[in-house]
Design a protein around this motif. Structure first.
Motif, PDB file in Angstrom:
ATOM      1  N   PRO A 138      66.436  71.374 -13.056  1.00 52.49           N
ATOM      2  CA  PRO A 138      66.220  71.974 -11.806  1.00 52.49           C
ATOM      3  C   PRO A 138      65.713  71.207 -10.616  1.00 52.49           C
ATOM      4  CG  PRO A 138      64.548  73.316 -13.663  1.00 52.49           C
ATOM      5  CD  PRO A 138      65.217  72.111 -14.213  1.00 52.49           C
ATOM      6  N   GLY A 139      67.002  71.864  -9.918  1.00 52.36           N
ATOM      7  CA  GLY A 139      66.653  70.646  -7.998  1.00 52.36           C
ATOM      8  C   GLY A 139      67.593  69.358  -8.310  1.00 52.36           C
ATOM      9  N   LYS A 140      67.392  68.450  -9.486  1.00 53.74           N
ATOM     10  CA  LYS A 140      68.239  67.481  -9.131  1.00 53.74           C
ATOM     11  C   LYS A 140      69.627  67.837  -8.444  1.00 53.74           C
ATOM     12  CE  LYS A 140      70.265  63.880 -11.891  1.00 53.74           C
ATOM     13  NZ  LYS A 140      69.792  62.874 -13.175  1.00 53.74           N
ATOM     14  N   VAL A 141      70.336  68.448  -8.341  1.00 59.08           N
ATOM     15  CA  VAL A 141      71.632  68.647  -7.937  1.00 59.08           C
ATOM     16  C   VAL A 141      71.139  68.852  -6.274  1.00 59.08           C
ATOM     17  CG1 VAL A 141      74.200  70.437  -7.881  1.00 59.08           C
ATOM     18  CG2 VAL A 141      73.476  69.367  -9.594  1.00 59.08           C
ATOM     19  N   GLU A 142      70.583  69.430  -5.767  1.00 55.71           N
ATOM     20  CA  GLU A 142      70.201  69.136  -4.527  1.00 55.71           C
ATOM     21  C   GLU A 142      69.579  68.607  -4.136  1.00 55.71           C
ATOM     22  OE1 GLU A 142      69.587  71.379  -6.776  1.00 55.71           O
ATOM     23  OE2 GLU A 142      69.140  73.851  -6.333  1.00 55.71           O
ATOM     24  N   GLN A 143      69.252  68.328  -4.671  1.00 56.37           N
ATOM     25  CA  GLN A 143      68.760  65.979  -4.372  1.00 56.37           C
ATOM     26  C   GLN A 143      69.869  65.499  -4.975  1.00 56.37           C
ATOM     27  OE1 GLN A 143      66.227  64.407  -7.073  1.00 56.37           O
ATOM     28  NE2 GLN A 143      65.127  63.151  -6.089  1.00 56.37           N
ATOM     29  N   ASN A 144      70.585  65.533  -4.655  1.00 58.82           N
ATOM     30  CA  ASN A 144      72.143  64.429  -5.324  1.00 58.82           C
ATOM     31  C   ASN A 144      72.654  65.304  -4.028  1.00 58.82           C
ATOM     32  OD1 ASN A 144      70.937  62.890  -6.955  1.00 58.82           O
ATOM     33  ND2 ASN A 144      71.968  63.885  -8.987  1.00 58.82           N
ATOM     34  N   MET A 145      73.050  66.112  -3.580  1.00 58.36           N
ATOM     35  CA  MET A 145      73.574  66.157  -2.757  1.00 58.36           C
ATOM     36  C   MET A 145      73.166  66.202  -1.599  1.00 58.36           C
ATOM     37  SD  MET A 145      75.528  70.481  -1.321  1.00 58.36           S
ATOM     38  CE  MET A 145      77.144  70.134  -2.840  1.00 58.36           C
ATOM     39  N   LEU A 146      72.250  66.300  -1.169  1.00 64.80           N
ATOM     40  CA  LEU A 146      71.278  65.559   0.044  1.00 64.80           C
ATOM     41  C   LEU A 146      71.481  64.089   0.384  1.00 64.80           C
ATOM     42  CD1 LEU A 146      67.023  67.290   0.290  1.00 64.80           C
ATOM     43  CD2 LEU A 146      69.687  67.949   1.747  1.00 64.80           C
ATOM     44  N   LYS A 147      71.005  63.575  -1.114  1.00 67.62           N
ATOM     45  CA  LYS A 147      71.564  62.237  -1.185  1.00 67.62           C
ATOM     46  C   LYS A 147      72.887  61.839  -0.244  1.00 67.62           C
ATOM     47  CE  LYS A 147      70.997  58.159  -4.382  1.00 67.62           C
ATOM     48  NZ  LYS A 147      71.102  57.328  -6.037  1.00 67.62           N
ATOM     49  N   LEU A 148      74.083  62.495  -1.692  1.00 68.80           N
ATOM     50  CA  LEU A 148      75.182  62.510  -0.851  1.00 68.80           C
ATOM     51  C   LEU A 148      75.517  62.377   0.276  1.00 68.80           C
ATOM     52  CD1 LEU A 148      77.549  64.236  -3.539  1.00 68.80           C
ATOM     53  CD2 LEU A 148      77.504  61.988  -3.069  1.00 68.80           C
ATOM     54  N   ALA A 149      75.052  63.679   1.428  1.00 70.26           N
ATOM     55  CA  ALA A 149      75.355  64.569   2.980  1.00 70.26           C
ATOM     56  C   ALA A 149      74.527  63.409   3.470  1.00 70.26           C
ATOM     57  CB  ALA A 149      73.913  64.729   3.039  1.00 70.26           C
ATOM     58  N   GLU A 150      73.311  61.981   3.130  1.00 65.48           N
ATOM     59  CA  GLU A 150      72.730  61.001   3.801  1.00 65.48           C
ATOM     60  C   GLU A 150      73.362  60.246   4.138  1.00 65.48           C
ATOM     61  OE1 GLU A 150      68.693  60.137   2.728  1.00 65.48           O
ATOM     62  OE2 GLU A 150      68.343  62.759   2.829  1.00 65.48           O
ATOM     63  N   THR A 151      74.337  59.623   2.847  1.00 58.45           N
ATOM     64  CA  THR A 151      75.131  58.557   2.297  1.00 58.45           C
ATOM     65  C   THR A 151      76.458  58.832   3.823  1.00 58.45           C
ATOM     66  OG1 THR A 151      74.671  57.942   0.378  1.00 58.45           O
ATOM     67  CG2 THR A 151      76.462  57.404   0.831  1.00 58.45           C
ATOM     68  N   LEU A 152      76.615  59.816   3.381  1.00 58.91           N
ATOM     69  CA  LEU A 152      78.087  60.278   4.556  1.00 58.91           C
ATOM     70  C   LEU A 152      78.031  61.122   6.466  1.00 58.91           C
ATOM     71  CD1 LEU A 152      80.021  62.269   1.171  1.00 58.91           C
ATOM     72  CD2 LEU A 152      80.330  59.884   1.657  1.00 58.91           C
ATOM     73  N   HIS A 153      76.406  60.845   6.254  1.00 58.86           N
ATOM     74  CA  HIS A 153      76.750  61.097   7.582  1.00 58.86           C
ATOM     75  C   HIS A 153      76.424  62.559   7.814  1.00 58.86           C
ATOM     76  CE1 HIS A 153      75.086  57.180   7.505  1.00 58.86           C
ATOM     77  NE2 HIS A 153      75.822  56.357   7.156  1.00 58.86           N
ATOM     78  N   VAL A 154      76.655  63.116   7.359  1.00 58.46           N
ATOM     79  CA  VAL A 154      77.405  65.127   7.294  1.00 58.46           C
ATOM     80  C   VAL A 154      76.240  65.458   8.660  1.00 58.46           C
ATOM     81  CG1 VAL A 154      78.946  64.506   5.604  1.00 58.46           C
ATOM     82  CG2 VAL A 154      76.641  65.668   5.482  1.00 58.46           C
TER      83      VAL A 154
END
Length: 165
Positions: A138-154
């Motif tokens: 639980p929470g891993k996908v949300e955490q990884n999506m935030l990580k992707l969003a930060e990496t991609l500067h969305v």
């Protein structure tokens, strides 16, 4: 059935039997890292015989069955369709799932993921998180999506609904 679903079932059965990853991996003739990647659905490619060996040790079986006729929305497919609208090369479903489970942007797919996170409807993104989240902690996908969003500067649009969800 996706490899991520198999990995989730393996993790649950292993934990239910009180086995460590190291012990099960040794019995199956795999490295602990390989078993960890299999359980987390991020193993790039694994043979059926290796998976079957792990399943046999856990008393599980791999079978092919007809898919149910009535399914809910496939948010993975919808998200890939949305991400691929403007590009000749496509972001595959496996690449998207791997990105969400690992937090890493697949090679040459930065524009696809950026477009998805900035432009896809929130209902698709939330459904995507829920669908892929069934195969991991639980929470891993949300955490990884935030990580992707930060990496991609969305835009803040994505990080805003994720941190309040």
């Amino acid at each position: 059935m996706r490899i991520q679903e198999i990995g989730s079932a393996i993790r649950a059965a292993r934990a239910g039997r009180g086995l460590t990853q190291a012990a099960l991996a040794a019995d199956a003739g795999l490295s602990r890292t390989t078993l960890n990647q299999l359980e987390n659905g991020v193993f790039p490619d694994i043979g059926v015989k290796k998976v079957q060996n792990v399943l046999d040790l856990l008393g599980l079986d791999l079978s092919v069955v007809s898919a149910p006729k009535k399914r809910g929305p496939d948010f993975i497919r919808m998200a890939c369709t949305s991400a691929n609208v403007r590009y000749r090369e496509t972001l595959t479903e496996d690449e998207l799932v791997h990105a969400l489970l690992s937090g890493k942007v697949p090679h040459n797919r930065r524009p696809h993921l950026r477009g998805l996170l900035e432009e896809a409807p929130q209902t698709v993104l939330k459904g995507l998180v829920e669908q892929v989240g069934k195969w991991t902690k639980p929470g891993k996908v949300e955490q990884n999506m935030l990580k992707l969003a930060e990496t991609l500067h969305v835009s803040e649009r994505v990080t805003g609904w994720l941190t309040t969800a």
